[in-house]
Design a protein around this motif. Structure first.
Motif, PDB file in Angstrom:
ATOM      1  N   LEU A  17       0.832  -1.202   0.000  1.00 21.91           N
ATOM      2  CA  LEU A  17       0.000   0.000   0.000  1.00 21.91           C
ATOM      3  C   LEU A  17       0.865   1.250   0.000  1.00 21.91           C
ATOM      4  O   LEU A  17       0.596   2.205  -0.740  1.00 21.91           O
ATOM      5  CB  LEU A  17      -0.937  -0.013   1.213  1.00 21.91           C
ATOM      6  CG  LEU A  17      -2.036  -1.079   1.210  1.00 21.91           C
ATOM      7  CD1 LEU A  17      -2.798  -1.067   2.532  1.00 21.91           C
ATOM      8  CD2 LEU A  17      -3.002  -0.881   0.044  1.00 21.91           C
ATOM      9  N   GLU A  18       1.907   1.257   0.810  1.00 22.86           N
ATOM     10  CA  GLU A  18       2.797   2.417   0.835  1.00 22.86           C
ATOM     11  C   GLU A  18       3.468   2.620  -0.520  1.00 22.86           C
ATOM     12  O   GLU A  18       3.655   3.757  -0.972  1.00 22.86           O
ATOM     13  CB  GLU A  18       3.858   2.257   1.919  1.00 22.86           C
ATOM     14  CG  GLU A  18       4.764   3.469   2.055  1.00 22.86           C
ATOM     15  CD  GLU A  18       5.780   3.344   3.171  1.00 22.86           C
ATOM     16  OE1 GLU A  18       6.554   4.311   3.373  1.00 22.86           O
ATOM     17  OE2 GLU A  18       5.826   2.299   3.842  1.00 22.86           O
ATOM     18  N   SER A  19       3.790   1.509  -1.199  1.00 22.97           N
ATOM     19  CA  SER A  19       4.466   1.619  -2.501  1.00 22.97           C
ATOM     20  C   SER A  19       3.585   2.265  -3.561  1.00 22.97           C
ATOM     21  O   SER A  19       4.083   2.743  -4.582  1.00 22.97           O
ATOM     22  CB  SER A  19       4.915   0.233  -2.984  1.00 22.97           C
ATOM     23  OG  SER A  19       3.842  -0.504  -3.572  1.00 22.97           O
ATOM     24  N   LEU A  20       2.277   2.274  -3.335  1.00 26.18           N
ATOM     25  CA  LEU A  20       1.349   2.891  -4.288  1.00 26.18           C
ATOM     26  C   LEU A  20       1.366   4.413  -4.192  1.00 26.18           C
ATOM     27  O   LEU A  20       0.780   5.098  -5.037  1.00 26.18           O
ATOM     28  CB  LEU A  20      -0.074   2.389  -4.051  1.00 26.18           C
ATOM     29  CG  LEU A  20      -0.328   0.891  -4.224  1.00 26.18           C
ATOM     30  CD1 LEU A  20      -1.775   0.559  -3.885  1.00 26.18           C
ATOM     31  CD2 LEU A  20       0.012   0.430  -5.635  1.00 26.18           C
TER      32      LEU A  20
ATOM     33  N   ASP B   7      -7.976  -1.724  -9.299  1.00 28.23           N
ATOM     34  CA  ASP B   7      -7.922  -0.828 -10.456  1.00 28.23           C
ATOM     35  C   ASP B   7      -6.488  -0.397 -10.738  1.00 28.23           C
ATOM     36  O   ASP B   7      -6.163  -0.009 -11.866  1.00 28.23           O
ATOM     37  CB  ASP B   7      -8.802   0.398 -10.235  1.00 28.23           C
ATOM     38  CG  ASP B   7     -10.286   0.097 -10.424  1.00 28.23           C
ATOM     39  OD1 ASP B   7     -10.602  -0.985 -10.950  1.00 28.23           O
ATOM     40  OD2 ASP B   7     -11.122   0.935 -10.038  1.00 28.23           O
ATOM     41  N   GLU B   8      -5.636  -0.475  -9.729  1.00 27.52           N
ATOM     42  CA  GLU B   8      -4.232  -0.103  -9.947  1.00 27.52           C
ATOM     43  C   GLU B   8      -3.479  -1.155 -10.752  1.00 27.52           C
ATOM     44  O   GLU B   8      -2.367  -0.888 -11.229  1.00 27.52           O
ATOM     45  CB  GLU B   8      -3.532   0.152  -8.602  1.00 27.52           C
ATOM     46  CG  GLU B   8      -3.107  -1.089  -7.841  1.00 27.52           C
ATOM     47  CD  GLU B   8      -4.193  -1.666  -6.946  1.00 27.52           C
ATOM     48  OE1 GLU B   8      -3.850  -2.406  -5.995  1.00 27.52           O
ATOM     49  OE2 GLU B   8      -5.392  -1.390  -7.197  1.00 27.52           O
ATOM     50  N   ILE B   9      -4.079  -2.347 -10.937  1.00 25.41           N
ATOM     51  CA  ILE B   9      -3.480  -3.351 -11.825  1.00 25.41           C
ATOM     52  C   ILE B   9      -4.378  -3.645 -13.023  1.00 25.41           C
ATOM     53  O   ILE B   9      -4.076  -4.518 -13.831  1.00 25.41           O
ATOM     54  CB  ILE B   9      -3.141  -4.666 -11.077  1.00 25.41           C
ATOM     55  CG1 ILE B   9      -4.396  -5.329 -10.497  1.00 25.41           C
ATOM     56  CG2 ILE B   9      -2.096  -4.430  -9.999  1.00 25.41           C
ATOM     57  CD1 ILE B   9      -4.162  -6.739  -9.954  1.00 25.41           C
ATOM     58  N   GLY B  10      -5.486  -2.931 -13.134  1.00 31.07           N
ATOM     59  CA  GLY B  10      -6.381  -3.111 -14.277  1.00 31.07           C
ATOM     60  C   GLY B  10      -7.223  -4.369 -14.214  1.00 31.07           C
ATOM     61  O   GLY B  10      -7.464  -4.998 -15.246  1.00 31.07           O
ATOM     62  N   MET B  11      -7.698  -4.741 -13.006  1.00 25.13           N
ATOM     63  CA  MET B  11      -8.599  -5.895 -12.909  1.00 25.13           C
ATOM     64  C   MET B  11      -9.868  -5.645 -13.716  1.00 25.13           C
ATOM     65  O   MET B  11     -10.302  -4.506 -13.876  1.00 25.13           O
ATOM     66  CB  MET B  11      -8.928  -6.191 -11.441  1.00 25.13           C
ATOM     67  CG  MET B  11      -7.813  -6.912 -10.711  1.00 25.13           C
ATOM     68  SD  MET B  11      -8.125  -7.197  -8.937  1.00 25.13           S
ATOM     69  CE  MET B  11      -9.633  -8.198  -8.972  1.00 25.13           C
ATOM     70  N   THR B  12     -10.467  -6.732 -14.211  1.00 23.46           N
ATOM     71  CA  THR B  12     -11.620  -6.636 -15.106  1.00 23.46           C
ATOM     72  C   THR B  12     -12.836  -7.351 -14.517  1.00 23.46           C
ATOM     73  O   THR B  12     -12.739  -8.061 -13.512  1.00 23.46           O
ATOM     74  CB  THR B  12     -11.300  -7.255 -16.473  1.00 23.46           C
ATOM     75  OG1 THR B  12     -11.108  -8.670 -16.306  1.00 23.46           O
ATOM     76  CG2 THR B  12     -10.051  -6.644 -17.090  1.00 23.46           C
TER      77      THR B  12
END
Length: 581
Positions: free
Chosen positions: A71-74, A392-397
């Protein structure tokens, strides 16, 4: 001594002058001052789908603790977590049976405190989801309320005595039979705007309001930093329950929401909670007019602090899609309305909607990455507080669920029953449900390509999307051009450039159905944002292009540009600094 007295008097005069200057500041200027909940990006966690550590198939607090470094890395600064209170889970936690206890599947109060402290150690604030329009039918208040008509808790809920006849019809979000349910024990009906397992609390009772404020202080004392108020625009009711006009359910917010006493209640909440802690409040829903929204969140109102309206996400709720001109118009009109006063949430997805890339981008393997990057670039470059939904930060569908037997969501099942009762074409209904169901946004987080996407070692409470082998955190960590790494760059860019937080917004080429172009201006700086919402190349012709000087971000490795024209590649997103005089 005289000199000392003179110096003290002069100091007092100067302090008085400074005080007068501060009081003379316009409200708009005050509201633009640096504030953590304006400047940080918020990340939403659906707890039972995030990370499971005990193998029961449900996410838990320890799973979040395990992922604090991630989470921190985001580069995000806030986390909003959906309800984790004790609940029979009829509506996945939005039916609370004890507001001061933890749902056992998530852990203990000690686990919660470790998670909260861990977030703070990682520089992340925590926002709790308060569900106080209604409780669970299993809450002790309701058990007491339904036990007899003279019980002290009777007026904690809305009751209609059966001897008065059937109550005026009220539409329900989840229940096809309406919002009143008969209770035999006291020969009366109780009100529930949502499911029959979620009776509405009676906010007109001051004892109920005080219970809520005390409960909010309980969590603030533990260290939470904000409150997302679920369904809050509906809390105040006209308890005479007048007849509503036919068809009112087509605009429920107008008839159910923003009953005027809500502002009195929010002033009370502000005095008892928000004014006493460094916290902020955001209401789910902002009425039906701009004035409604301002009345909720303008600083001089002393109510809430951030508007969260549905005008954005109401687009593309069906397979028909949306028009980019409409998309631009909605964001532009809200920005203009809140240019000087108030503050907005900026979002396109959450736990009540299907996936971002399916609704506003392109989930096909060829375009998913660039379209997800483009949408995240957009969200992070608008004025307001951006909200990102987990995955959404990895583009899940979306996940393909064509049969109603696969659905567990109370809303989906209720809508299915309503459609059946209306005699709808159920094949068409299922196509739409498969596209827009809330189930799409609640599948387990895809951490890696191991079994169950690394979410659990047990049987997941909801089926993992089969595309987890290709779309997952571990794979995207290794790819510098992934959705994930672009997201990190974009959030970092926003964090480091206040122009993307507070800068004035100006739309260009409003009628263009393929590209979205706008600038942000703050002091002597100006940046240009160019976004292609199509799966083909598209030209942008603007005078500002000749002043493009420094590339701040680009989801491709290059940009096709001449003096006055840029040709954007499919779903390309760029932000450039502009030369200014």
């Amino acid at each position: 001594m005289k000199k000392l007295i003179t110096a003290l008097l002069m100091a007092l005069v100067l302090l008085g002058c400074k005080k007068e200057v501060k009081q003379a500041e316009p409200v708009a200027q005050k509201e633009q001052s640096g504030t953590w909940w304006k400047e940080g990006v918020l990340y939403q966690i659906y707890p039972q789908s995030f990370k499971d550590t005990d193998g029961d198939g449900f996410g838990d607090f320890n799973g979040v603790i395990e992922k604090l470094d991630y989470l921190e890395s985001l580069n995000i600064k806030m986390v909003w977590m959906n309800p984790f209170f004790k609940s029979p889970m009829v509506d996945n936690g939005y039916d609370v049976s004890d507001y001061r206890a933890i749902q056992p599947r998530y852990g203990t109060m000690q686990d919660f405190q470790r998670m909260l402290d861990g977030m703070h150690e990682h520089g992340i604030k925590f926002v709790v989801d308060m569900v106080v329009n209604h409780s669970s039918i299993e809450h002790e208040w309701f058990k007491q309320s339904r036990s007899s008509r003279d019980n002290p808790y009777r007026d904690y809920y809305h009751w209609w005595p059966a001897e008065k006849g059937e109550p005026p019809y009220r539409w329900s979000f989840f229940d096809p039979d309406g919002a009143w349910t008969y209770d035999k024990k006291t020969n009366a009906y109780y009100l529930h705007y949502f499911s029959a397992a979620q009776p509405d609390l009676n906010w007109e009772n001051p004892k109920v309001r005080q219970e809520v404020y005390n409960m909010m202080k309980f969590w603030a004392d533990k260290g939470v930093d904000g409150f997302r108020m679920d369904a809050f625009q509906f809390v105040s009711k006209d308890t005479t329950f007048p007849e509503f006009p036919k068809g009112y359910e087509k605009n429920v917010a107008k008839w159910y929401g923003m009953n005027p006493p809500i502002h009195k209640y929010l002033n009370e909440m502000y005095d008892q909670v928000f004014s006493k802690y460094d916290v902020f409040g955001v209401s789910e829903g902002a009425g039906t007019t701009f004035q409604d929204a301002h009345d909720l969140v303008d600083a001089d109102r002393h109510e809430l602090q951030m508007a969260y309206h549905f005008d954005y996400v109401d687009m593309s709720r069906s397979t028909k899609g949306y028009e980019l001109t409409d998309f631009k118009n909605r964001f532009t009109k809200w920005d203009k309305e809140f240019e000087d006063k108030g503050w907005l949430s900026i979002f396109l997805s959450n736990h009540d909607n299907s996936r971002l890339v399916n609704r506003f981008g392109n989930p096909s393997p060829e375009f998913r990455t660039h379209s997800a990057q483009m949408l995240n670039t957009f969200l992070m470059s608008m004025r307001g507080t951006p909200y990102t939904y987990y995955g959404d930060e990895i583009g899940m569908t979306n996940i393909d669920m064509p049969n109603i037997d696969e659905y567990v969501d109370v809303s989906a099942i209720g809508d299915y029953k309503k459609a059946l009762a209306r005699g709808d074409d159920m094949d068409k209904f299922m196509v739409e449900l498969n596209y827009n169901s809330r189930e799409n946004g609640r599948t387990p987080m895809q951490w890696n390509d191991s079994i169950n996407a690394g979410f659990t070692t047990g049987i997941p409470w909801k089926k993992v999307n089969p595309n987890y082998k290709d779309i997952n955190v571990a794979t995207e960590e290794k790819d510098p051009n992934s959705v994930l790494n672009h997201f990190r760059k974009m959030v970092k860019l926003r964090n480091e450039n206040k122009i993307l937080v507070y800068g004035k917004y100006q739309l260009f080429d409003a009628e263009n159905e393929e590209t979205y172009s706008f600038s942000r201006t703050l002091d002597d700086r100006k940046v240009l944002v160019l976004l292609n919402f199509t799966d083909h190349g598209s030209d942008v012709v603007l005078p500002e292009i000749k002043n493009m000087e420094n590339e701040l971000i680009n989801n491709y490795s290059s940009l096709d540009k001449t003096d006055d024209k840029v040709t954007l590649k499919p779903y390309q997103a760029v932000i450039y600094e502009l030369k200014t005089d």
